[in-house]
Design a protein around this motif. Structure first.
Motif, short mmCIF file in Angstrom:
data_model
loop_
_atom_site.label_atom_id
_atom_site.label_comp_id
_atom_site.label_asym_id
_atom_site.label_seq_id
_atom_site.Cartn_x
_atom_site.Cartn_y
_atom_site.Cartn_z
N GLY A 103 0.81 -1.22 0.00
CA GLY A 103 0.00 0.00 0.00
C GLY A 103 0.84 1.27 0.00
O GLY A 103 0.68 2.13 -0.89
N PRO A 104 1.76 1.43 0.95
CA PRO A 104 2.63 2.61 0.92
C PRO A 104 3.47 2.72 -0.35
O PRO A 104 3.73 3.82 -0.85
N ALA A 105 3.88 1.57 -0.92
CA ALA A 105 4.68 1.61 -2.15
C ALA A 105 3.87 2.18 -3.31
O ALA A 105 4.35 3.03 -4.07
N ILE A 106 2.62 1.74 -3.46
CA ILE A 106 1.83 2.27 -4.58
C ILE A 106 1.42 3.72 -4.32
O ILE A 106 1.27 4.50 -5.26
N GLN A 107 1.28 4.09 -3.04
CA GLN A 107 1.02 5.50 -2.73
C GLN A 107 2.21 6.36 -3.15
O GLN A 107 2.06 7.46 -3.70
N SER A 108 3.42 5.84 -2.90
CA SER A 108 4.64 6.57 -3.30
C SER A 108 4.71 6.70 -4.81
O SER A 108 5.02 7.77 -5.35
N GLY A 109 4.46 5.59 -5.50
CA GLY A 109 4.48 5.63 -6.95
C GLY A 109 3.43 6.60 -7.49
O GLY A 109 3.69 7.33 -8.46
#
Length: 946
Positions: free
Chosen positions: A462-468
């Motif tokens: 979740g945090p990774a796709i938010q960053s992307g």
């Protein structure tokens, strides 16, 4: 009655058909033909009239050798090789044909294949020129015992129902002519013929003068856009009487293969559109007022023809109006002027989010993924040199990589606090591929080694796709997510909800619904920012595909699933690398919106597929992949008085080469108030595709059982409507189960859908596999969906000599067999494929020479079942088998590279059951065989099943 000419009514002639050993009576005025004497109704004795050649009995077909123990000379080419040609070898002869093909206007279809005899395969066929039999291109080399039986009395040529169909079949178009006839089939005695699924849908018979030009390309090919019926009912009452669901299946960006005509591009700055309904000018408008105005075919509005419409701007000279692509082609693409742009066309942007946790590294996913990206950098769409890329890695932390054009090195920035997502550096994370090529290549080459000793277990997806998203949202583009485990940390974290106790119960549908609201709300946010998400999922354990597939679903992306991926198995690595590489090289349509318009009186009532419905009829698609299908249900709101209707799909998009374009797909259909025309024009493939989409939606909103019941009930309704309206039985009980010939494969397609992993009744299907199957059912184009629910079944050990060799149109394929294990032989080699998986079935009595020729092993006992790569050996049979498998992988549109499994007849039970589940005409667990299913349908149609 020996003399057929006795009491022959005026205008009739009798013709002796020696191949069929029958008289054919033809009415010269209409071309209608029948076997019964029109004066007496009796069938005359087979005595040839004077002057006709004497009827002779055809020679019995030669007995065919079987590929079995005791008869191995047939394969080895032993002493009696002349009498028994080698099976699977180039010298094999096609099965003996007896009987001929009869083409007579008005004669109902009558396909005959031989009855099964022990260890003997023969063929005999008699066919009449129904549209389907003509398209099939008989004579056919199908040695399929039990493949079909003669038609029942009253069905087919000249019978009671055939005559009734004649009365119903008066076509109200083409000046009262009958362009095609309705042919009734009795499903109880007419087994499914797999070849029917390769045929085009019934022809679209438009009224004369409906099209401006005589161009054969004025109506869209059914691979772009197809309707469930090719004669549109003029009122909702006719729709309700027929019970056929009204809908469109659209594949706007299907692959254009070599040899196919590309979509024409209109580069003029003039785009002629209706002032009222905004329809694009097309081959079905009318020019009025001396050609200075045109009348819209949708709403009837009169519009001015643009001044430069008859001017060729590329050559700067007067042009030929009738040669313009928009008036001669149903599928065109306009180069959009500036008024179609909210902002300058965006570049293609790819952000790769790569799971680098312990399981991802150990499985080899990271190494395979980075190597595939590296090898395909030149295939990424980048003609305008504006393509941007970024690479983000994640486990329980998120890792950013800063790159610059000046150095091949990069620096890694770690975000360990995943509860507060931010970008650690505003620049140098998303870089131009051409300018930073050295740094990108260096990072991809080192990424796996950087995390080789990573023992972290967990996923901050979740945090990774938010960053992307933070990185890409100002521009838009693609988030390509590779995940090897269940998200466990930060936003969007999920729990393992897989519970074997609820599988097969009404509660199972809960496992197919999204577990966390985060993913849907995030997907809608992505859609607004023109960001699309592709998910590549690899976990050996539960990964909640149903929830994660929500991201591609609402952002017009795709989900790819590789359960228990292990790159140490070369087959796993090859499949993923091939599919991932094809996805990377695929031209994509960015920041797209799609709208479907129709003639006044028709409304789009619901939409199925991967997109977000932004307004009542506007579909938002941040990135449209190729070969993805969408289904739209239609509703007739008012009686249609026009002789034909038009559907037009328009997609405004940015190409991945930086050009704003509008793709327009136009299809015209005749209207009818005649119920028989609705049935005769029904497209069984489009109906099955629409039912698959509706079934998946119902499993999520209701229950799996409700979805199955709804599909079966719809089929029963169609059969009841046909029986009531089109047969002499009417509403009473009938010993037959009637359907029009063009829909005779619909019951077996529905049975295949009911037995598909996506909605099948079973307590053994893991939720992830079921959710992935549902994602395929709602996104595959018909060309891939139909084999997915109705697999293809080939016999390889005795295929025709030309099968597996290269012909005029590429590799010649064997002929498909009915999907029943009755066709499996203990000495045979068979191929079962559904577009996603290939099974090579080896009979336990296969002779050693076959095993040597195909697998390079001494005998059957040394052969191991399971996932494999077939060797290409230096013998003709191996080369032909490999050619058939390779052609199977390439013949359909899509990126998929199916695994090949060797299945031994006495091998591992789970693998055997998996392969046999593709033979959908057999009984399996609680699921009926085709004959049982047809029996159940007959009971329900007659009213005794409710």
């Amino acid at each position: 009655m020996a003399d057929p000419n006795q009491q022959l009514p005026p205008g009739w002639t009798a013709e002796w058909e020696p191949d069929n050993q029958r008289y054919l009576f033809v009415e010269t005025a209409t071309g209608r033909a029948q076997w019964e004497h029109p004066g007496t109704g009796a069938v005359p004795e087979p005595v040839a009239p004077t002057g006709s050649p004497p009827p002779t009995q055809p020679a019995p077909p030669a007995k065919r050798r079987q590929y079995a123990p005791g008869q191995t000379q047939a394969y080895y080419g032993g002493a009696d090789a002349a009498a028994a040609p080698a099976y699977g070898a180039m010298g094999a002869q096609p099965p003996n044909l007896s009987g001929g093909q009869l083409f007579t206007p008005g004669l109902a279809a009558e396909n005959k294949f031989a009855q099964q005899q022990q260890q003997q395969q023969q063929q005999q066929q008699q066919a009449g020129p129904s549209y389907y039999s003509q398209q099939r291109g008989e004579p056919d080399y199908i040695n399929a015992p039990g493949y079909g039986q003669p038609p029942v009395a009253g069905y087919g040529a000249g019978g009671g129902v055939g005559q009734l169909a004649d009365q119903f079949g008066q076509m109200g178009i083409n000046g009262g002519q009958k362009p095609f006839q309705i042919y009734t089939t009795n499903l109880l005695t007419s087994p499914p013929d797999p070849r029917d699924l390769e045929l085009p849908p019934p022809p679209i018979q438009l009224p004369s003068g409906s099209c401006l030009t005589n161009s054969p390309l004025a109506n869209a090919h059914h691979s772009y856009q197809r309707s469930t019926v090719n004669s549109i009912p003029s009122s909702s009452s006719i729709v309700s009487k027929s019970k056929i669901p009204l809908g469109l299946i659209i594949t706007p960006y299907r692959t254009v293969k070599e040899g196919e005509e590309p979509v024409p591009v209109v580069a003029d700055t003039i785009i002629a559109r209706c002032r009222r309904c905004r329809t694009y000018i097309n081959p079905y408008v009318q020019f009025i007022d001396g050609g200075n105005r045109w009348r819209c075919c949708m709403c009837g509005m009169s519009n001015e023809v643009p001044q430069l419409f008859d001017w060729d701007q590329t050559r700067n000279q007067p042009g030929d109006r009738w040669a313009r692509a928009e008036l001669t082609h149903a599928v065109v693409e306009y180069v959009a002027p500036t008024e179609y742009m909210v902002r300058p066309p965006q570049p293609a942007v790819y952000i790769f989010l790569i799971d680098v946790s312990h399981s991802a590294i150990q499985s080899g996913m990271v190494a395979t993924a980075t190597r595939t990206i590296l090898e395909n950098l030149d295939r990424l769409p980048n003609e305008d040199q504006r393509t941007k890329v970024a690479i983000i890695a994640y486990d329980t932390s998120v890792y950013f990589f800063s790159m610059s054009p000046d150095s091949p090195d990069c620096s890694m920035l770690v975000m360990s606090d995943v509860d507060d997502v931010f970008l650690p550096k505003p620049n140098d994370l998303l870089v131009n591929l051409g300018e930073c090529r050295a740094a990108v290549e260096s990072l991809l080459g080192r990424l796996n080694d950087m995390f080789a000793d990573n023992h972290t277990i967990g996923s901050a997806l979740g945090p990774a796709i938010q960053s992307g998203f933070k990185l890409i949202s100002p521009i838009g583009g693609k988030l390509v997510v590779l995940s090897s485990s269940l998200p466990s940390i930060g936003a969007g974290s999920l729990k393992n909800r897989e519970d074997p106790k609820i599988l097969g119960t009404p509660k199972e549908s809960g496992l197919l619904q999204t577990a966390s609201p985060f993913y849907k709300s995030f997907a809608i946010e992505c859609s607004r920012a023109q960001v699309s998400v592709d998910m590549f999922l690899f976990s050996a354990a539960y990964q909640d595909v149903a929830t994660l597939a929500c991201l591609p679903h609402y952002t017009s992306g795709q989900t790819y699933f590789y359960p228990a991926f292990n790159a140490a198995r070369s087959e796993d690595a090859v499949k993923f690398a091939h599919e991932f590489g094809e996805v990377l090289a695929m031209p994509i349509m960015l920041e797209a919106v799609m709208r479907v318009r129709a003639t006044r009186g028709i409304r789009m009532s619901s939409f199925h597929g991967n997109f977000f419905v932004r307004s009542t009829d506007l579909l938002a698609m941040p990135a449209v992949p190729q070969d993805t299908s969408y289904a739209i249900e239609l509703q007739i709101e008012e009686t249609i008085s026009s002789p034909f209707v038009v559907f037009q799909t328009a997609i405004l998009h940015t190409t991945c080469y930086g050009e704003r374009r509008i793709r327009v797909i136009t299809t015209a259909y005749p209207t009818t108030s005649n119920l028989s025309e609705v049935f005769a024009s029904a497209d069984q493939v489009a109906i099955a595709t629409l039912l698959a989409n509706k079934a998946v939606e119902r499993t999520i909103t209701h229950k799996l059982e409700d979805a199955r019941d709804a599909v079966q009930s719809k089929l029963v309704e169609i059969l009841q409507a046909y029986k009531t309206s089109m047969t002499t039985a009417g509403a009473g009980a009938s010993a037959q189960l009637a359907i029009s010939e063009n829909m005779r494969m619909l019951p077996v397609l529905v049975l295949g859908l009911l037995k598909n992993v996506g909605i099948r009744q079973s307590a053994q299907i893991p939720p992830d596999l079921r959710a992935y199957a549902q994602a395929l059912l709602t996104s595959l184009p018909s060309q891939l969906l139909i084999p997915y629910i109705h697999p293809t079944f080939y016999s390889l050990h005795n295929m025709l000599p030309e099968a597996g060799t290269v012909g005029e149109h590429g590799v010649i394929m064997p002929l498909p067999l009915p999907l029943t294990s009755e066709r499996l032989e203990r000495h045979g080699l068979f191929l079962i494929e559904d577009g996603q998986t290939l099974f090579l079935w080896v009979g336990r009595d296969a002779v050693p020479q076959l095993i040597i020729d195909v697998f390079d092993l001494p005998n059957y006992e040394t052969l191991r079942g399971g996932k494999t790569t077939l060797p290409l050996l230096d013998n003709p049979f191996s080369q032909r088998v490999n050619a058939v498998i390779q052609k199977t992988r390439e013949m359909r549109r899509g990126v998929y590279h199916p695994h090949l499994y060797i299945v031994k007849e006495d091998g591992e039970p789970p693998l055997r059951l998996w392969a046999l589940s593709g033979l959908i005409q057999d009984r399996a667990d609680v699921l009926p065989s085709y004959q049982q299913f047809i029996g159940q349908l007959k009971d329900k149609v007659n009213g005794s099943g409710y």
